[in-house]
Design a protein around this motif. Structure first.
Motif, PDB file in Angstrom:
ATOM      1  N   ARG A  84       0.852  -1.188   0.000  1.00 18.98           N
ATOM      2  CA  ARG A  84       0.000   0.000   0.000  1.00 18.98           C
ATOM      3  C   ARG A  84       0.886   1.236   0.000  1.00 18.98           C
ATOM      4  N   ALA A  88      -3.439   4.031  -2.309  1.00 16.92           N
ATOM      5  CA  ALA A  88      -3.535   3.062  -3.403  1.00 16.92           C
ATOM      6  C   ALA A  88      -2.778   1.789  -3.058  1.00 16.92           C
ATOM      7  N   TYR A  90      -0.711  -1.659  -4.815  1.00 18.68           N
ATOM      8  CA  TYR A  90      -0.001  -2.101  -6.013  1.00 18.68           C
ATOM      9  C   TYR A  90       0.525  -3.521  -5.788  1.00 18.68           C
ATOM     10  N   TRP A 118       1.105  -3.828 -11.295  1.00 18.89           N
ATOM     11  CA  TRP A 118      -0.325  -3.555 -11.409  1.00 18.89           C
ATOM     12  C   TRP A 118      -0.765  -2.587 -10.321  1.00 18.89           C
ATOM     13  N   ARG A 119      -1.750  -1.761 -10.645  1.00 22.12           N
ATOM     14  CA  ARG A 119      -2.499  -1.028  -9.629  1.00 22.12           C
ATOM     15  C   ARG A 119      -3.705  -1.886  -9.279  1.00 22.12           C
ATOM     16  N   GLU A 126      -6.376  -7.164  -9.404  1.00 22.85           N
ATOM     17  CA  GLU A 126      -5.591  -6.428 -10.396  1.00 22.85           C
ATOM     18  C   GLU A 126      -6.520  -5.563 -11.251  1.00 22.85           C
ATOM     19  N   GLU A 128      -5.280  -2.197 -13.118  1.00 20.51           N
ATOM     20  CA  GLU A 128      -4.597  -1.599 -14.264  1.00 20.51           C
ATOM     21  C   GLU A 128      -3.155  -2.080 -14.312  1.00 20.51           C
ATOM     22  N   LEU A 130       0.376  -1.406 -15.147  1.00 21.58           N
ATOM     23  CA  LEU A 130       1.226  -0.247 -15.400  1.00 21.58           C
ATOM     24  C   LEU A 130       2.468  -0.624 -16.192  1.00 21.58           C
ATOM     25  N   LEU A 145       7.003   6.328  -7.928  1.00 24.43           N
ATOM     26  CA  LEU A 145       5.905   6.189  -6.973  1.00 24.43           C
ATOM     27  C   LEU A 145       6.392   6.339  -5.533  1.00 24.43           C
TER      28      LEU A 145
END
Length: 222
Positions: A84, A88, A90, A118-119, A126, A128, A130, A145
């Protein structure tokens, strides 16, 4: 950056597939990784650092050397980390360069290094993709990030045995960069630069004004 789950396969001393659920620790900000020498404590930190940056914590062992010698030849060495960051979630998966058995026939073939990022949805699914495969793209995206490069991450986020001393003994310039990233002091740097620019503009305006006055006085014989 808060780790949620870490999965290691044929990595370090772990011949099989091992998953660590950090969420079982609750909301406690501190926890201890304890065990006898050789139990794999540093390998857990290595796996986290490898998942994010493709490097180990001490950078003393190459990622290729992190394959477990006791792992079955058919088992691919890989690491997956779900974490986290702010609001968000990931998931990153990395596979180092390694030899694996051919899909058909005898012998081995070279498995090239790859990475996916992935986001995730709030439910942990899963959402998006990236980064689909390229290792350098995943590293660059994660560095942007997190806001730390691999060296800075090792010094302030992952402090394996004996590494805290390196942070204490780092040069002032190096510590300045590290703490600037850690405490997000860029906003104060931007304010400082803005004030410096305004001060320079005022100084130039005063100088021009004085020159204008002196010109008028000189022209009038005063």
């Amino acid at each position: 950056m808060t780790p949620l789950t870490l999965t290691m396969q044929a990595f370090g001393p772990f011949a099989g597939r091992e998953t660590i659920d950090f969420t079982a620790l609750g909301r406690s900000p501190l926890f201890l990784i304890n065990g006898p020498t050789g139990a794999g404590k540093s390998s857990i930190l290595d796996a986290i650092c490898f998942a994010l940056y493709g490097q180990t914590t001490g950078n003393e062992r190459d990622a290729v050397q992190m394959r477990c010698d006791q792992a079955d030849a058919s088992l691919l060495t890989e690491v997956s980390l779900t974490f986290r960051l702010r609001d968000a979630m990931y998931r990153v998966r990395r596979v180092p360069l390694q030899e694996r058995p051919k899909a058909s026939g005898e012998g081995t073939t070279t498995q090239t290094a790859e990475a996916q990022l992935w986001r995730l949805t709030p439910e942990g699914e899963e959402d998006e993709c990236l980064v689909a495969r390229k290792v350098t793209d995943a590293t660059a995206e994660l560095q942007a990030l997190i806001g730390l490069d691999a060296n800075q991450f090792r010094q302030v986020m992952v402090l394996p045995q004996g590494k805290f001393r390196e942070l204490l003994l780092a040069g002032s310039k190096e510590r300045e960069v590290i703490f600037s990233q850690l405490f997000q002091t860029q906003v104060f740097q931007r304010i400082e630069e803005r004030l410096r620019t305004q001060a320079n503009q005022i100084e130039r305006a005063v100088s021009d004004h004085r020159q204008h006055i002196n010109g008028i006085l000189a022209g009038g014989g005063a």
